[in-house]
Design a protein around this motif. Structure first.
Motif, short mmCIF file in Angstrom:
data_model
loop_
_atom_site.label_atom_id
_atom_site.label_comp_id
_atom_site.label_asym_id
_atom_site.label_seq_id
_atom_site.Cartn_x
_atom_site.Cartn_y
_atom_site.Cartn_z
N HIS A 42 0.83 -1.20 0.00
CA HIS A 42 0.00 0.00 0.00
C HIS A 42 0.87 1.26 0.00
O HIS A 42 1.97 1.27 0.54
CB HIS A 42 -0.92 0.04 1.23
N SER A 43 0.32 2.29 -0.60
CA SER A 43 0.88 3.64 -0.53
C SER A 43 -0.29 4.57 -0.21
O SER A 43 -1.33 4.11 0.27
CB SER A 43 1.57 4.00 -1.85
N SER A 44 -0.13 5.85 -0.47
CA SER A 44 -1.23 6.78 -0.24
C SER A 44 -1.13 7.94 -1.21
O SER A 44 -0.14 8.08 -1.95
CB SER A 44 -1.24 7.27 1.20
N LEU A 45 -2.15 8.78 -1.23
CA LEU A 45 -2.19 9.94 -2.11
C LEU A 45 -2.07 11.20 -1.29
O LEU A 45 -2.90 11.47 -0.42
CB LEU A 45 -3.50 9.96 -2.91
N ASN A 46 -1.02 11.97 -1.54
CA ASN A 46 -0.76 13.23 -0.85
C ASN A 46 -0.67 14.36 -1.86
O ASN A 46 -0.54 14.13 -3.06
CB ASN A 46 0.56 13.14 -0.07
N TYR A 47 -0.69 15.59 -1.36
CA TYR A 47 -0.59 16.75 -2.25
C TYR A 47 0.69 16.69 -3.09
O TYR A 47 0.68 16.95 -4.30
CB TYR A 47 -0.63 18.03 -1.43
N LYS A 48 1.81 16.32 -2.45
CA LYS A 48 3.07 16.20 -3.18
C LYS A 48 2.98 15.17 -4.30
O LYS A 48 3.57 15.34 -5.37
CB LYS A 48 4.20 15.82 -2.23
N ALA A 160 -8.58 22.41 7.05
CA ALA A 160 -9.08 21.35 7.92
C ALA A 160 -9.61 20.13 7.18
O ALA A 160 -9.62 19.03 7.75
CB ALA A 160 -10.18 21.92 8.82
N ALA A 161 -10.06 20.28 5.95
CA ALA A 161 -10.65 19.14 5.24
C ALA A 161 -9.61 18.30 4.52
O ALA A 161 -9.95 17.24 3.98
CB ALA A 161 -11.71 19.62 4.25
N GLY A 162 -8.36 18.74 4.49
CA GLY A 162 -7.30 17.97 3.85
C GLY A 162 -6.81 16.84 4.72
O GLY A 162 -7.30 16.63 5.85
N GLY A 163 -5.84 16.10 4.22
CA GLY A 163 -5.35 14.93 4.93
C GLY A 163 -4.73 15.25 6.27
O GLY A 163 -5.05 14.62 7.29
N VAL A 164 -3.81 16.24 6.32
CA VAL A 164 -3.17 16.61 7.58
C VAL A 164 -4.20 17.23 8.51
O VAL A 164 -4.29 16.89 9.70
CB VAL A 164 -2.01 17.58 7.35
N GLY A 165 -5.01 18.15 7.98
CA GLY A 165 -5.99 18.83 8.81
C GLY A 165 -7.01 17.88 9.41
O GLY A 165 -7.33 17.95 10.60
N ILE A 316 -6.68 15.99 -6.23
CA ILE A 316 -6.16 16.42 -4.93
C ILE A 316 -5.55 17.82 -5.04
O ILE A 316 -5.65 18.62 -4.10
CB ILE A 316 -5.15 15.40 -4.34
N LEU A 317 -4.98 18.16 -6.19
CA LEU A 317 -4.43 19.50 -6.37
C LEU A 317 -5.54 20.55 -6.41
O LEU A 317 -5.34 21.69 -6.01
CB LEU A 317 -3.61 19.57 -7.66
N ALA A 318 -6.72 20.14 -6.89
CA ALA A 318 -7.85 21.07 -6.98
C ALA A 318 -8.66 21.13 -5.69
O ALA A 318 -9.69 21.81 -5.64
CB ALA A 318 -8.76 20.66 -8.13
N GLY A 319 -8.19 20.44 -4.63
CA GLY A 319 -8.90 20.46 -3.36
C GLY A 319 -10.18 19.67 -3.36
O GLY A 319 -11.09 19.92 -2.57
N GLN A 320 -10.27 18.67 -4.26
CA GLN A 320 -11.49 17.88 -4.39
C GLN A 320 -11.41 16.54 -3.68
O GLN A 320 -12.34 15.73 -3.77
CB GLN A 320 -11.79 17.65 -5.88
N VAL A 321 -10.30 16.29 -2.97
CA VAL A 321 -10.14 15.03 -2.24
C VAL A 321 -10.11 15.37 -0.75
O VAL A 321 -9.26 16.12 -0.30
CB VAL A 321 -8.84 14.30 -2.64
N ARG A 322 -11.04 14.79 0.00
CA ARG A 322 -11.06 15.06 1.45
C ARG A 322 -10.49 13.85 2.18
O ARG A 322 -10.53 12.72 1.70
CB ARG A 322 -12.46 15.37 1.92
N GLY A 323 -9.97 14.13 3.37
CA GLY A 323 -9.46 13.03 4.19
C GLY A 323 -8.29 12.32 3.57
O GLY A 323 -7.44 12.91 2.91
#
Length: 331
Positions: A42-48, A160-165, A316-323
């Motif tokens: 497994h991996s994950s999806l981050n802004y980077k 707040a709605a992003g992964g870290v937040g 995710i760059l457009a802020g359309q992915v939460r959590g």
């Protein structure tokens, strides 16, 4: 264990004057140097990762495999530090930026980069936490180390709605803090309150605070945004409060004054999840296993296949992915 001859990876390659992502089957010998060979699950999806996959310049060379997180099983470790079959987690240390990362079925790494999988957890849980959750945990620990306590007043989380937040809200709420969530996605208010936020404010409120010292409000801040949002939060932090700074979603510049530092004793705390020292890294993961079990993450996590990453990256760059988005590298 028998080692495979080849592995599958999502690679970003040079294509004329630009770059593009494509799936490739590569020889195991094409992995980067490293004493530990890992079978990644497994991996994950981050802004980077969104930046990397869409060719936004974060990768230091091409071709390269993105993915700043990975979790899986040790196949071989020539250093003897880890044993075949050990579950391990790898975040930071430049993977997915300076060397091939987690968007592949296999990876190589230095033994000192790896954190043992905490007892009672699995790789999917680890990647539902990922760099985002690890960063959030470091931020919470930094506020606590600076003396911020639940009885001191509100703690603010920006972005707040992003992964870290999202993870920071869950962790702070579990620790007894009254959390205020700042977000540009007002439609996510119910989601943020479900995580543990006691109040929600709009994105525009903090950048509107332009005076060197605003009315004191926040005992602590986890800032995932930077720019004018951070400046406003800093100006409105209470005497002897602290801000844990870990993001640049709104920009890298900080236009402010030293007044909160010298007139209120406010602390600005930098959070570096990439080269975090190993003892603190392991302490953070141990605490995450206790404070953020899989059941607590279920409502903020989705699992998608590696084949879906090229489509998810611009989202995710457009802020359309939460959590949090876990990536099954075999999917």
């Amino acid at each position: 264990p028998t080692l495979p001859d080849t592995f599958r990876a999502l690679r970003v390659i040079q294509d004329g004057d630009s770059s593009r992502a494509e799936f490739q089957t590569l020889s195991l010998s094409e992995l980067p140097e490293g004493e530990v060979l890992i079978e990644v699950s497994h991996s994950s999806l981050n802004y980077k990762d969104g930046l990397a996959v869409t060719g936004k310049g974060i990768l230091r060379r091409l071709p390269m495999t993105p993915g700043i997180d990975l979790a899986g099983t040790v196949l071989d470790d020539s250093s003897g530090t880890h044993q075949p079959g050990d579950g391990v987690i790898l975040t930071g240390w430049g993977i997915g930026e300076r060397q091939d990362g987690g968007y592949a079925t296999h990876a190589r790494a230095n033994p000192g980069w790896l954190v043992p999988q905490p007892a009672g957890t699995d790789a999917e849980w680890a990647m539902s936490v990922g760099t985002a959750g690890f960063t959030a945990m470091l931020a919470v620990m930094a506020l606590e180390d600076a003396g911020v306590r639940p009885g001191d007043g509100e703690v603010l989380v920006t972005g707040a709605a992003g992964g870290v937040g999202s993870t920071a809200i869950a962790l702070l709420s579990a620790a007894g803090f009254a959390v205020t969530a700042s977000t540009g996605r007002t439609e996510e208010e119910a989601y943020l309150r479900e995580l543990g936020a006691s109040s929600v404010i709009g994105r525009a409120e903090l950048p509107g605070m332009k005076r060197p010292l605003e009315k004191e409000r926040w005992a602590g801040v986890v800032d995932c945004v930077g720019g004018e949002t951070l400046a406003g939060a800093y100006a409105s932090t209470r005497t002897h409060g602290a801000l844990a700074v870990c993001g640049i979603a709104s920009g890298i510049e900080l236009h402010t004054t030293v007044f909160p530092l010298i007139l209120r004793g406010v602390s600005l705390l930098g959070i570096d999840s990439v080269t975090c020292p190993q003892p603190r890294r392991e302490a953070a993961w141990t605490r995450l296993a206790c404070d953020l079990p899989a059941s607590r993450l279920a409502s903020v996590t989705q699992t998608r296949g590696l084949s879906e990453v090229p489509a998810l990256a611009p989202q995710i760059l457009a802020g359309q992915v939460r959590g949090r988005t876990v990536i099954d590298v075999n999917g």
